[in-house]
Design a protein around this motif. Structure first.
Motif: not given
Length: 173
Positions: A6-10, A1-4
């Motif tokens: 982080e990808l969204f924030n990026e 979930m954290n990966g998603i």
């Protein structure tokens, strides 16, 4: 979930930096274009189908109302026929030859032959009482909507009896 996340924030930061890199005029053009696309999607996806459904429903309603009016007119006609002339509708729906046979049976008349000539019916009868023949013909006219086009009778050997030489009838127009 954290990966998603982080990808969204990026991606969000990339979009913001791209947006900030546009001139004010380009930003306004993108906003107007985006708004136009949103309005078009709403129109095509929601409003247009609703309008089409409403139009189809109105057409079905109009057709149903027309059918109802027609049925009411027919019902009124049936009621007026039954009230104004009792029994008149009894034989109206029958074909002419069937009506003649059925009514002849009701009056105990013996039909010896029936021929269809154009839109008329030539009926041959056995010797019959004159009064019964007249009652039958009146019944055909009043309850069956029949016109007597030709009637030729002669006296039979028995008093009150007649031989029908020619009887030609047709449905009234």
């Amino acid at each position: 979930m954290n990966g998603i996340l982080e990808l969204f924030n990026e991606r969000w930061q990339q979009a913001q930096s791209y947006w900030n890199g546009l001139s004010r005029r380009e930003q306004q053009l993108c906003m107007v274009g985006g708004a136009a696309i949103i309005v078009w999607v709403i129109w095509q996806g929601i409003l247009n189908p609703l309008a089409e459904r409403q139009q189809a429903a109105e057409q079905r309603l109009a057709a149903s109302q027309k059918l109802l009016l027609s049925i009411q007119e027919q019902a009124n006609e049936i009621v007026s026929l039954r009230q104004g002339q009792p029994g008149k509708t009894r034989y109206l729906v029958l074909p002419l030859d069937e009506m003649v046979n059925r009514t002849a049976r009701d009056y105990n008349l013996r039909i010896t032959g029936v021929r269809s000539v154009r839109d008329t019916l030539q009926v041959d009868l056995d010797t019959v009482g004159f009064d019964r023949l007249l009652e039958w013909l009146v019944n055909l006219e009043q309850q069956g909507g029949v016109e007597i086009r030709e009637l030729e009778v002669e006296a039979a050997d028995k008093p009150g009896q007649v031989n029908v030489n020619a009887l030609r009838i047709q449905k009234s127009a």
